[in-house]
Design an enzyme around this catalytic site. Structure first.
Site, PDB file in Angstrom:
ATOM      1  N   THR A  38     -13.925  -6.576  -2.201  1.00  0.00           N
ATOM      2  CA  THR A  38     -14.969  -6.041  -1.280  1.00  0.00           C
ATOM      3  C   THR A  38     -14.769  -5.981   0.092  1.00  0.00           C
ATOM      4  O   THR A  38     -15.461  -5.733   0.918  1.00  0.00           O
ATOM      5  CB  THR A  38     -15.882  -7.350  -1.388  1.00  0.00           C
ATOM      6  OG1 THR A  38     -15.449  -8.433  -1.140  1.00  0.00           O
ATOM      7  CG2 THR A  38     -16.670  -7.361  -2.847  1.00  0.00           C
ATOM      8  N   TYR A 146     -19.827 -18.311  -9.447  1.00  0.00           N
ATOM      9  CA  TYR A 146     -19.497 -18.604  -8.000  1.00  0.00           C
ATOM     10  C   TYR A 146     -19.973 -20.007  -7.619  1.00  0.00           C
ATOM     11  O   TYR A 146     -19.029 -20.525  -6.984  1.00  0.00           O
ATOM     12  CB  TYR A 146     -20.472 -17.744  -7.303  1.00  0.00           C
ATOM     13  CG  TYR A 146     -20.178 -17.432  -5.745  1.00  0.00           C
ATOM     14  CD1 TYR A 146     -19.363 -16.965  -4.872  1.00  0.00           C
ATOM     15  CD2 TYR A 146     -21.319 -18.256  -5.058  1.00  0.00           C
ATOM     16  CE1 TYR A 146     -19.042 -16.968  -3.826  1.00  0.00           C
ATOM     17  CE2 TYR A 146     -21.368 -18.211  -3.603  1.00  0.00           C
ATOM     18  CZ  TYR A 146     -20.192 -17.760  -2.744  1.00  0.00           C
ATOM     19  OH  TYR A 146     -20.103 -17.564  -1.517  1.00  0.00           O
ATOM     20  N   THR A 176     -24.804 -15.607   6.384  1.00  0.00           N
ATOM     21  CA  THR A 176     -24.053 -15.511   7.589  1.00  0.00           C
ATOM     22  C   THR A 176     -24.332 -14.127   7.507  1.00  0.00           C
ATOM     23  O   THR A 176     -23.758 -13.117   6.660  1.00  0.00           O
ATOM     24  CB  THR A 176     -22.935 -16.057   7.897  1.00  0.00           C
ATOM     25  OG1 THR A 176     -22.890 -17.365   7.999  1.00  0.00           O
ATOM     26  CG2 THR A 176     -22.224 -15.395   9.347  1.00  0.00           C
TER      27      THR A 176
HETATM   28  P1  NAD Z   1     -16.439 -10.546   1.944  1.00  0.00           P
HETATM   29  O1  NAD Z   1     -16.993 -10.074   0.503  1.00  0.00           O
HETATM   30  O2  NAD Z   1     -16.870  -9.607   3.057  1.00  0.00           O
HETATM   31  O3  NAD Z   1     -15.083 -10.975   1.893  1.00  0.00           O
HETATM   32  C1  NAD Z   1     -14.442 -11.728   0.809  1.00  0.00           C
HETATM   33  C2  NAD Z   1     -12.962 -10.926   0.978  1.00  0.00           C
HETATM   34  O4  NAD Z   1     -12.339 -11.555  -0.273  1.00  0.00           O
HETATM   35  C3  NAD Z   1     -13.167  -9.451   0.691  1.00  0.00           C
HETATM   36  O5  NAD Z   1     -12.393  -8.772   1.674  1.00  0.00           O
HETATM   37  C4  NAD Z   1     -12.410  -9.402  -0.589  1.00  0.00           C
HETATM   38  O6  NAD Z   1     -11.576  -8.167  -1.057  1.00  0.00           O
HETATM   39  C5  NAD Z   1     -11.442 -10.492  -0.750  1.00  0.00           C
HETATM   40  N1  NAD Z   1     -11.013 -11.183  -2.098  1.00  0.00           N
HETATM   41  C6  NAD Z   1     -11.980 -11.331  -3.083  1.00  0.00           C
HETATM   42  N2  NAD Z   1     -11.271 -11.664  -4.182  1.00  0.00           N
HETATM   43  C7  NAD Z   1     -10.071 -12.006  -3.979  1.00  0.00           C
HETATM   44  C8  NAD Z   1      -8.624 -12.000  -4.457  1.00  0.00           C
HETATM   45  N3  NAD Z   1      -8.607 -12.446  -5.681  1.00  0.00           N
HETATM   46  N4  NAD Z   1      -7.616 -12.118  -3.858  1.00  0.00           N
HETATM   47  C9  NAD Z   1      -7.661 -11.739  -2.460  1.00  0.00           C
HETATM   48  N5  NAD Z   1      -8.744 -11.421  -1.874  1.00  0.00           N
HETATM   49  C10 NAD Z   1      -9.991 -11.310  -2.309  1.00  0.00           C
HETATM   50  O7  NAD Z   1     -17.472 -11.835   2.188  1.00  0.00           O
HETATM   51  P2  NAD Z   1     -17.504 -12.798   3.297  1.00  0.00           P
HETATM   52  O8  NAD Z   1     -18.852 -12.681   3.747  1.00  0.00           O
HETATM   53  O9  NAD Z   1     -16.600 -12.424   4.458  1.00  0.00           O
HETATM   54  O10 NAD Z   1     -17.121 -14.194   2.791  1.00  0.00           O
HETATM   55  C11 NAD Z   1     -15.959 -14.818   3.034  1.00  0.00           C
HETATM   56  C12 NAD Z   1     -15.752 -16.118   2.464  1.00  0.00           C
HETATM   57  O11 NAD Z   1     -17.058 -16.875   3.036  1.00  0.00           O
HETATM   58  C13 NAD Z   1     -15.964 -16.215   0.816  1.00  0.00           C
HETATM   59  O12 NAD Z   1     -15.082 -17.079   0.170  1.00  0.00           O
HETATM   60  C14 NAD Z   1     -17.449 -16.492   0.617  1.00  0.00           C
HETATM   61  O13 NAD Z   1     -17.682 -17.145  -0.568  1.00  0.00           O
HETATM   62  C15 NAD Z   1     -17.673 -17.496   1.723  1.00  0.00           C
HETATM   63  N6  NAD Z   1     -19.141 -17.595   2.202  1.00  0.00           N
HETATM   64  C16 NAD Z   1     -19.663 -16.432   2.786  1.00  0.00           C
HETATM   65  C17 NAD Z   1     -20.981 -16.593   3.272  1.00  0.00           C
HETATM   66  C18 NAD Z   1     -21.664 -15.759   3.964  1.00  0.00           C
HETATM   67  O14 NAD Z   1     -22.958 -15.557   4.217  1.00  0.00           O
HETATM   68  N7  NAD Z   1     -21.091 -14.526   4.433  1.00  0.00           N
HETATM   69  C19 NAD Z   1     -21.587 -17.712   2.665  1.00  0.00           C
HETATM   70  C20 NAD Z   1     -21.156 -18.668   1.995  1.00  0.00           C
HETATM   71  C21 NAD Z   1     -19.959 -18.647   1.810  1.00  0.00           C
END
Ligand code: NAD
Ligand code: UDP
Length: 317
Positions: A38, A146, A176
């Site tokens: 993503t 998840y 966020t």
């Molecule tokens: P996002 O989808 O933009 O970023 C996640 C990234 O992880 C992406 O760049 C994706 O390509 C990469 N990724 C996924 N699976 C992978 C794998 N197997 N190997 C390597 N890379 C992989 O989402 P985000 O909002 O930036 O979220 C980042 C982290 O924060 C995540 O772990 C998410 O669960 C956590 N989180 C985010 C939120 C929010 O509101 N943004 C809330 C709770 C938790």
């Protein structure tokens, strides 16, 4: 003094790219890894030629051997649309990815940070959510890949801490938003803003009375850094999020008004297990990290709307 070597997994995503910016500003050397599921390299374009920045295409489910001082484990699809599209990949990423990074931390004697989530509380029966609440998660539902993935990652972190003495920092992130969310991300803020800017109906799932509490990305990243810099006995889990709670309908109305859009609201079925209410109790973050969010929803939405407006203009040019 040598620049600290900091590894970020999931670094081409929304949060990882903002974290990279802050770490580079602080003088760290950043090794940013991502499998680009993503994530998007456009989020890192401005950093690619920086002498203290390296990008490595890597899946966190594969072991990695590097010399590092700190690790931020962010790799995991975060949007329900994307984590539900590949549930087994999500589970593997959450568990095997966390284990690989914990092994790397152990080998390097490095501090490691885990991006956990408010989803560990499931559809909460306690409101607002405090860190000592164990949650209300359906283990066999469509969000479980998840929710349970992230819960098992927390378990791994605490076992590596107890058994191996690894220094851990576990943050539970609440919704966020901000610039660099992917246009096809599917989460509510980016969906509503893009729909409003294109004059399309805003898609409300259910009656729109469910609530979320939205944190602007800059506030969140400040919380990340304060947690990572905290004394070693501070392991978390610790909630980081904005406690101002809104219904999804209120969010839609704000977006329509701030964009000046003529869009109307379209009601669609509510996906199963969608949490009804969510709001962080941030007492611990205030006390332990002296952290609280500063950016109000209206200001954060304006910055995010400006980002997406520019993106749409550049795409149409
Ligand atoms: P996002 O989808 O933009 O970023 C996640 C990234 O992880 C992406 O760049 C994706 O390509 C990469 N990724 C996924 N699976 C992978 C794998 N197997 N190997 C390597 N890379 C992989 O989402 P985000 O909002 O930036 O979220 C980042 C982290 O924060 C995540 O772990 C998410 O669960 C956590 N989180 C985010 C939120 C929010 O509101 N943004 C809330 C709770 C938790
Ligand atoms: N939602 C919505 N319309 C959308 C996207 C999401 O009404 O286009 C709702 C969703 O059902 C949930 C809330 O907005 O109640 C937040 O969804 P999101 O996917 O952003 O994150 P979640 O908190 O559910 O992980």
């Amino acid at each position: 003094m040598m620049s600290k070597r900091v590894l970020i997994t999931g670094g081409a995503g929304f949060l990882g790219s903002h974290l990279s910016d802050r770490l580079i500003e602080r003088g760290n050397t950043v090794i940013n890894t991502d499998n680009l599921y993503t994530g998007d390299l456009r989020n890192l374009k401005h950093l690619m030629d920086h002498p203290r920045f390296t990008f490595i295409e890597h899946d966190v489910c594969d072991p990695l051997d590097l010399e590092v001082d700190e690790i931020f484990n962010l790799a995991c699809p975060a949007s329900p649309v994307h984590y539900q599209a590949k549930p087994l990949f999500t589970l593997k990423t959450s568990f095997i990815g966390a284990m690989n990074m914990l092994e790397l931390a152990k080998k390097n004697n490095a501090k490691i940070f885990q991006a956990s989530t408010s989803e560990v509380y499931g559809d909460p029966e306690v409101h607002p959510q405090k860190e000592d609440y164990w949650g209300h998660v359906n283990p066999i539902g469509i969000r479980a890949c998840y929710d349970e993935g992230k819960r098992s990652a927390e378990t791994l972190f605490f076992e590596y801490h107890r058994l191996e003495g690894v220094e851990i920092k576990v943050v539970r992130i609440f919704n966020t938003y901000g610039p660099r969310m992917h246009p096809a991300d599917g989460r509510v803020v980016s969906n509503f803003i893009l729909q409003a800017l294109k004059g399309e109906g805003l898609t409300l799932y259910g009656d729109g009375e469910q609530t979320r509490s939205f944190c602007y990305v800059d506030d969140l990243i400040e919380g990340f850094l304060r947690l990572m810099d905290s004394p070693s006995e501070v392991t978390g889990p610790i909630n980081i999020g904005n406690p101002n709670e809104f219904t999804i309908k209120e969010l839609a109305e704000h977006v329509v008004s701030l964009t000046g859009s003529s869009s109307t609201l379209t009601y669609l079925p509510l996906p199963s297990d969608d949490p009804k209410r969510r709001k962080p109790d941030i007492t611990k973050a205030k006390e332990v990290l002296d952290w609280e969010p500063k950016i109000l929803l209206e200001e954060g939405l304006q910055k995010t709307i400006a980002y997406f407006r520019e993106l749409l203009e550049s795409e149409s040019a």
